[in-house]
Design an enzyme around this catalytic site. Structure first.
Site, PDB file in Angstrom:
ATOM      1  N   LYS A 171       0.883  -1.166   0.000  1.00 40.65           N
ATOM      2  CA  LYS A 171       0.000   0.000   0.000  1.00 40.65           C
ATOM      3  C   LYS A 171       0.918   1.212   0.000  1.00 40.65           C
ATOM      4  O   LYS A 171       1.538   1.540   1.010  1.00 40.65           O
ATOM      5  CB  LYS A 171      -0.917   0.011   1.227  1.00 40.65           C
ATOM      6  CG  LYS A 171      -1.739   1.282   1.314  1.00 40.65           C
ATOM      7  CD  LYS A 171      -2.539   1.414   2.580  1.00 40.65           C
ATOM      8  CE  LYS A 171      -2.835   2.880   2.809  1.00 40.65           C
ATOM      9  NZ  LYS A 171      -3.664   3.134   3.998  1.00 40.65           N
ATOM     10  N   GLY A 230      -8.245   9.148   8.906  1.00 40.81           N
ATOM     11  CA  GLY A 230      -8.647   9.272  10.307  1.00 40.81           C
ATOM     12  C   GLY A 230      -9.680  10.345  10.575  1.00 40.81           C
ATOM     13  O   GLY A 230     -10.051  10.569  11.731  1.00 40.81           O
ATOM     14  N   ALA A 287      -9.409   5.483   3.278  1.00 41.35           N
ATOM     15  CA  ALA A 287      -9.364   6.622   4.197  1.00 41.35           C
ATOM     16  C   ALA A 287     -10.626   7.481   4.138  1.00 41.35           C
ATOM     17  O   ALA A 287     -11.207   7.689   3.075  1.00 41.35           O
ATOM     18  CB  ALA A 287      -8.165   7.522   3.949  1.00 41.35           C
ATOM     19  N   GLY A 288     -11.010   7.954   5.297  1.00 42.54           N
ATOM     20  CA  GLY A 288     -12.118   8.890   5.418  1.00 42.54           C
ATOM     21  C   GLY A 288     -13.404   8.287   5.939  1.00 42.54           C
ATOM     22  O   GLY A 288     -14.285   9.010   6.389  1.00 42.54           O
ATOM     23  N   ASN A 306      -9.284   1.877   8.835  1.00 41.63           N
ATOM     24  CA  ASN A 306      -8.637   1.485  10.086  1.00 41.63           C
ATOM     25  C   ASN A 306      -9.301   2.190  11.270  1.00 41.63           C
ATOM     26  O   ASN A 306      -9.963   1.573  12.091  1.00 41.63           O
ATOM     27  CB  ASN A 306      -7.133   1.826  10.021  1.00 41.63           C
ATOM     28  CG  ASN A 306      -6.358   1.300  11.221  1.00 41.63           C
ATOM     29  OD1 ASN A 306      -6.926   0.885  12.227  1.00 41.63           O
ATOM     30  ND2 ASN A 306      -5.071   1.303  11.141  1.00 41.63           N
ATOM     31  N   THR A 307      -9.167   3.536  11.290  1.00 37.32           N
ATOM     32  CA  THR A 307      -9.643   4.292  12.451  1.00 37.32           C
ATOM     33  C   THR A 307     -11.135   4.096  12.724  1.00 37.32           C
ATOM     34  O   THR A 307     -11.541   4.020  13.890  1.00 37.32           O
ATOM     35  CB  THR A 307      -9.352   5.796  12.247  1.00 37.32           C
ATOM     36  OG1 THR A 307      -7.994   5.940  11.855  1.00 37.32           O
ATOM     37  CG2 THR A 307      -9.589   6.588  13.517  1.00 37.32           C
TER      38      THR A 307
END
Lengths: 260, 66
Positions: free
Chosen positions: A98, A159, A185-186, A207-208
């Site tokens: 990645k 995040g 992301a987001g 992830n977050t």
């Protein structure tokens, strides 16, 4: 309805949800969340070994069960990212990467010039390159030309949990490249993942949104269902949006309630 | 001689090999990679790769990340 697998550089995956391994309250919660997410690919960072010993991520993550996707997070130049990819490959993590080349520390937006450059080098060296990129269709096409195996546009800053801020660009990216498009992301909550999949994206990476939820294991399951729901809705083909109502019940056969 | 390992200065005996350094530090080999002065050192070279004064060694492994 039968779905086709997610194919990245000839490798097939059933799950379209890719999950990170960072920021969980504990390894045990991480393990349970990964399980609940149904993810087959999980991302990892490459960092200095703690010379004082202690537990390691891979004591808690079975590399035989998950495809580990090393990232180049924290790299601000193409050169750093390329070196990190080599380190990951030498560590035995395979040739998928990645690719992150960060251009700004506050937004973590990618440096697209460095990203295209690093993609070119790594693809030539036999890596399966999955670049984290802007929601910019022109850059997506450049990444495809550079040899990327997929493009991973951000929905919003890493995040941030702001969701898919520019669905129209994501849609244009989908029409611009013939590679898998994975929103990376987001994502903040389940509906964000669903929106990405309804647009026709091939997968979602997060992830977050899971690790930072009050109950990461429950959120992991929510995300699994959200990605499946969005994918299914995409395949099913939604109805067109219309400004005015169209009755769902027949207009004929109404009883006559008129008073004489 | 003095080398730097993961940013920490370290005094080690002259001519120490990478293999010996990893053994002395008790670093597990699996899923670990090493770079010396920014160049990745292939595992097959650990035994023969001798370190020199001022070398900067980075020993990395997968950690949690997104």
């Amino acid at each position: 309805m039968q779905d086709s697998p997610l194919v990245i550089a000839g490798r097939e995956f059933t799950s379209r949800l890719i999950v990170g391994t960072g920021k969980y309250p504990s390894y045990e919660v991480m393990k349970q969340a990964l399980e609940a997410s149904g993810a087959e690919i999980v991302t990892v960072a490459i960092r200095r070994v703690d010379l004082s010993g202690g537990e390691s991520l891979l004591d808690h993550l079975d590399p035989a069960r998950y495809t580990l996707l090393p990232n180049t997070a924290g790299c601000y130049t193409a050169e750093e990212a390329i070196r990190t990819a080599y380190l990951a490959r030498e560590a035995g993590l395979g040739d998928m990467v990645k690719l992150e080349v960060i251009g700004d520390s506050r937004t973590l937006f990618p440096d697209v010039q460095g990203l295209v450059e690093a993609t070119k080098v790594l693809a030539r060296e036999g890596f399966v390159v999955l670049p984290y990129t802007n929601d910019d269709p022109v850059t997506a096409r450049k990444l495809e030309d550079a040899g990327a195996a997929a493009v991973m546009p951000l929905g919003a800053p890493i995040g941030s949990g702001l969701g898919i801020r520019n669905p129209y660009n994501i849609k244009i990216i989908l029409e611009s490249v013939s590679l898998p498009v994975i929103v990376d992301a987001g994502v903040g909550t389940a509906s964000d993942a669903t929106i990405a999949m309804e647009l026709g994206c091939h997968g979602v990476l997060m992830n977050t949104a899971i690790a930072g939820a009050r109950d990461p294991v429950a959120m992991a399951r929510a995300m699994r269902l959200a990605v499946e729901a969005g994918r299914l809705a995409y395949l099913a083909g939604r109805i067109p949006k219309k400004l005015y109502a169209t009755a769902s019940s027949p207009l004929e056969g109404l009883p006559d309630w008129a008073s004489s | 001689m003095r080398i730097t390992v993961n940013g920490q200065p370290m005094d080690v005996r002259d001519g120490l090999s990478l293999d010996e350094l990893l053994a002395e530090l008790g670093v597990r080999r699996e899923y670990t990679a090493v770079a010396v002065n920014r160049e990745v050192a292939p595992k097959s070279t650990y035994a023969t790769r001798r370190l020199s004064e001022g070398d900067r060694v980075e020993i990395v492994r997968p950690m949690g990340g997104g």
